[in-house]
Design an enzyme around this catalytic site. Structure first.
Site, PDB file in Angstrom:
ATOM      1  N   ARG A 134       0.831  -1.200   0.000  1.00 37.78           N
ATOM      2  CA  ARG A 134       0.000   0.000   0.000  1.00 37.78           C
ATOM      3  C   ARG A 134       0.879   1.270   0.000  1.00 37.78           C
ATOM      4  O   ARG A 134       0.553   2.272  -0.631  1.00 37.78           O
ATOM      5  CB  ARG A 134      -0.868  -0.066   1.275  1.00 37.78           C
ATOM      6  N   ASN A 191     -12.106  16.367  -0.185  1.00 37.74           N
ATOM      7  CA  ASN A 191     -12.877  15.184  -0.557  1.00 37.74           C
ATOM      8  C   ASN A 191     -14.351  15.500  -0.373  1.00 37.74           C
ATOM      9  O   ASN A 191     -14.726  16.244   0.537  1.00 37.74           O
ATOM     10  CB  ASN A 191     -12.477  14.008   0.341  1.00 37.74           C
ATOM     11  N   THR A 192     -15.167  14.932  -1.229  1.00 32.86           N
ATOM     12  CA  THR A 192     -16.605  15.113  -1.088  1.00 32.86           C
ATOM     13  C   THR A 192     -17.222  13.798  -0.620  1.00 32.86           C
ATOM     14  O   THR A 192     -16.872  12.717  -1.088  1.00 32.86           O
ATOM     15  CB  THR A 192     -17.237  15.629  -2.387  1.00 32.86           C
ATOM     16  N   HIS A 193     -18.128  13.924   0.360  1.00 34.75           N
ATOM     17  CA  HIS A 193     -18.719  12.737   0.989  1.00 34.75           C
ATOM     18  C   HIS A 193     -20.242  12.877   0.987  1.00 34.75           C
ATOM     19  O   HIS A 193     -20.760  13.944   1.334  1.00 34.75           O
ATOM     20  CB  HIS A 193     -18.190  12.608   2.417  1.00 34.75           C
TER      21      HIS A 193
HETATM   22  C1  GAR Z   1     -20.209  10.808  -4.694  1.00 40.99           C
HETATM   23  O1  GAR Z   1     -21.509  10.847  -4.132  1.00 40.99           O
HETATM   24  C2  GAR Z   1     -19.153  10.867  -3.599  1.00 40.99           C
HETATM   25  O2  GAR Z   1     -19.513  11.691  -2.527  1.00 40.99           O
HETATM   26  C3  GAR Z   1     -19.096   9.436  -3.166  1.00 40.99           C
HETATM   27  O3  GAR Z   1     -19.116   8.726  -4.373  1.00 40.99           O
HETATM   28  C4  GAR Z   1     -19.915   9.439  -5.321  1.00 40.99           C
HETATM   29  C5  GAR Z   1     -19.143   9.564  -6.615  1.00 40.99           C
HETATM   30  O4  GAR Z   1     -19.948   9.980  -7.658  1.00 40.99           O
HETATM   31  N1  GAR Z   1     -17.906   9.205  -2.398  1.00 40.99           N
HETATM   32  C6  GAR Z   1     -17.877   8.433  -1.309  1.00 40.99           C
HETATM   33  O5  GAR Z   1     -18.832   7.797  -0.909  1.00 40.99           O
HETATM   34  C7  GAR Z   1     -16.541   8.364  -0.614  1.00 40.99           C
HETATM   35  N2  GAR Z   1     -16.686   7.956   0.745  1.00 40.99           N
HETATM   36  P1  GAR Z   1     -19.325  10.435  -9.070  1.00 40.99           P
HETATM   37  O6  GAR Z   1     -18.280   9.390  -9.458  1.00 40.99           O
HETATM   38  O7  GAR Z   1     -20.488  10.418  -9.998  1.00 40.99           O
HETATM   39  O8  GAR Z   1     -18.752  11.797  -8.890  1.00 40.99           O
END
Ligand code: GAR
Length: 202
Positions: free
Chosen positions: A66, A108-110
């Site tokens: 990793r 990061n977006t969550h």
């Molecule tokens: C988004 O909703 C993001 O917040 C989530 O994956 C999706 C990606 O959508 N991320 C997580 O859950 C991370 N913990 P996208 O590929 O269509 O942008």
């Protein structure tokens, strides 16, 4: 000055697409200089290629540890000299080498309202808990799982007939707007992080 963004993705890349679309306007103040992924064959990479943006893939399975993967990812991102790194649906935790280089300027977006429902299943966990309001959170990445200082949040209602999928789609609509707005402000105004408190500006 236009801020240089490197965006990391693992999936469909709709958040990436929202950033690519916003960056088409020079007044937005940012450009996506590269898109990286931890896997091949995803729509996110296709979106980047369609937009004429450089791409790279670093798969954990191709490295002996990793740590070696984290070092390789760090090197690939560094080669594009980003001002801000955006994790947009990137389903891996970045490691110590990455944070040593890009800590404080990786966001990061969550798909949940932190500190509730961290991890990979934010919408499903919110639904199972029975909350009536959930949403999305943009945060500064630290060593934890969705624990970093919060830059922006948007609330989204949970409807009685929601499934994890319909709820996630409603969250993602809010999430794209939140991401575009907050990353644009970071690019144009800067961002100050003091402990857990984050504000735009110098
Ligand atoms: C988004 O909703 C993001 O917040 C989530 O994956 C999706 C990606 O959508 N991320 C997580 O859950 C991370 N913990 P996208 O590929 O269509 O942008």
């Amino acid at each position: 000055m236009t801020a240089r963004l490197v965006v990391l993705v693992s999936g469909s890349g709709t958040n990436l697409q929202a950033l690519l679309d916003a960056c088409a306007d020079p007044a937005y103040g940012a450009e996506v200089v590269a898109v990286g992924a931890d896997r091949d064959g995803i729509l996110g990479l296709e979106r980047a290629e369609r937009a004429g943006v450089a791409t790279f893939v670093r798969r954990v399975a191709d490295f002996e540890s990793r740590e070696a993967w984290d070092a390789a990812l760090t090197e690939a991102v560094a080669s594009y000299a980003p001002d801000v790194v955006v994790l947009a649906g990137f389903m891996k935790l970045v490691g110590p080498a990455f944070l040593a280089s890009f800590g404080g300027r990786t966001v990061n977006t969550h798909p949940a309202l932190s500190p509730s429902f961290p991890g990979m299943h934010g919408p499903a966990d919110a639904l199972a808990y029975g909350v009536k309001v959930t949403g999305c959170t943009l945060f500064v990445v630290d060593a934890g799982v969705d624990t970093g200082a919060i830059i922006a949040q948007t609330a989204v209602p949970v409807e009685d007939d929601d499934t994890a999928e319909t709820l996630h789609e409603r969250i993602k609509t809010a999430e794209r707007a939140m991401l575009v707005e907050a990353v644009g402000r970071m690019a144009r105004e800067g961002v100050v992080v003091e402990g857990r408190r984050v504000r735009f500006g110098h």
